[in-house]
Design an enzyme around this catalytic site. Sequence first.
Site, PDB file in Angstrom:
ATOM      1  CG  HIS A   1      38.561  44.986  53.887  1.00  6.85           C
ATOM      2  ND1 HIS A   1      37.180  44.319  53.586  1.00  6.85           N
ATOM      3  CD2 HIS A   1      38.575  44.472  52.236  1.00  6.85           C
ATOM      4  CE1 HIS A   1      36.707  44.173  51.982  1.00  6.85           C
ATOM      5  NE2 HIS A   1      38.064  43.958  51.611  1.00  6.85           N
TER       6      HIS A   1
HETATM    7  O1  RIB Z   1      38.300  39.894  53.970  1.00  5.44           O
HETATM    8  C1  RIB Z   1      39.006  41.021  53.488  1.00  5.44           C
HETATM    9  C2  RIB Z   1      39.911  40.986  54.633  1.00  5.44           C
HETATM   10  O2  RIB Z   1      40.571  39.753  54.117  1.00  5.44           O
HETATM   11  C3  RIB Z   1      40.405  42.045  54.841  1.00  5.44           C
HETATM   12  O3  RIB Z   1      41.610  41.400  56.275  1.00  5.44           O
HETATM   13  C4  RIB Z   1      41.785  41.556  54.046  1.00  5.44           C
HETATM   14  O4  RIB Z   1      43.092  42.090  54.951  1.00  5.44           O
HETATM   15  C5  RIB Z   1      42.186  39.767  54.181  1.00  5.44           C
HETATM   16  O5  RIB Z   1      42.861  39.981  55.369  1.00  5.44           O
END
Ligand code: RIB
Length: 313
Positions: free
Chosen positions: A243
């Site tokens: 992500h």
């Molecule tokens: O949904 C994914 C996000 O939530 C990413 O930033 C992960 O690190 C969590 O913070």
Amino acid sequence: MQPRKIIIDTDPGQDDAVAILLALASPEQIEVLGITCVAGNVPLALTARNARMVCELAGRPDIPVFAGCDRPLGRALVTAEHVHGKTGLDGPSLPEPQMPLQSQHAVDFIIDTVRSHPPGTITLCPLGPLTNIATALARAPDIAPRLQEIVLMGGAYFEVGNITPAAEFNIYVDPQAAQAVFAAGVPLVVMPLDVTHKALVTAERNAAFRNLGTPVGIAVAQMTEFFERYDREKYGSLGAPLHDPCVTAYLLAPHLFSGRHVNVEIETTSELTMGMTVADWWRVTDRPANATFMGQIDADGFFALLTQRLARL
Ligand code: RIB
Ligand code: CA
């Protein structure tokens, strides 16, 4: 060309860690002025610990790390140990941090940094709940027009939610903060699950990290091997979705991504859809566009860039 000056706001989190490492591996393009920590994946004390451990893993104990808000603006904190482990950085066994945490509050660092640099020269890169960012904007509205851009990981549209059926974690944890950030009028680039779920650490890609043979390469392989469990079980994914590194990669190679400049509003009233990012992708309303909402990624190009840069550390 001068490197882009950024502040990374983060809740490490294995994927946050990789995003930070990618930024620190690219000094000719990115100058990390500081790392501000927020409660999210794990409580603030752990995100502030983990951020320093990542800086030391990168050989950069000089990077100032700040602790920020320890809970969302108007809701109880929801954490994600079920994804990231009880420390938030499970996987590799990294030494406890030796570098100190800065005494200044993260929100004050954000405000002071934006005010002390020429307008349009500071980019904020939130990788977790937007509590610190919204607090800074509320305490110092004058910084909004001074910011170059906010490039954040959060939200989802076609991909829908990962923490609830409707909402992505970062937005869900602090929807009031997200609403304030999306309404601030700052140029906004959003990396939603629609993109990050296409950046999967397959076995081959993980092997490429490990085959770097460096402490960073091996640690990144161990991090992604740990946190892929959740997505494999839930989605049947081929590996961990990276992500947060999509934010850093956008700064380095924006051509790897494509999306649309559309209106995005945040659900802050219905508990059923709390934290949903309602993206007007098909422009069916007359609501003004406020975000570049990404939808596609060149995943092979992304991993080639990431692996090549991690090899530098
Ligand atoms: O949904 C994914 C996000 O939530 C990413 O930033 C992960 O690190 C969590 O913070
Ligand atoms: Ca994160």
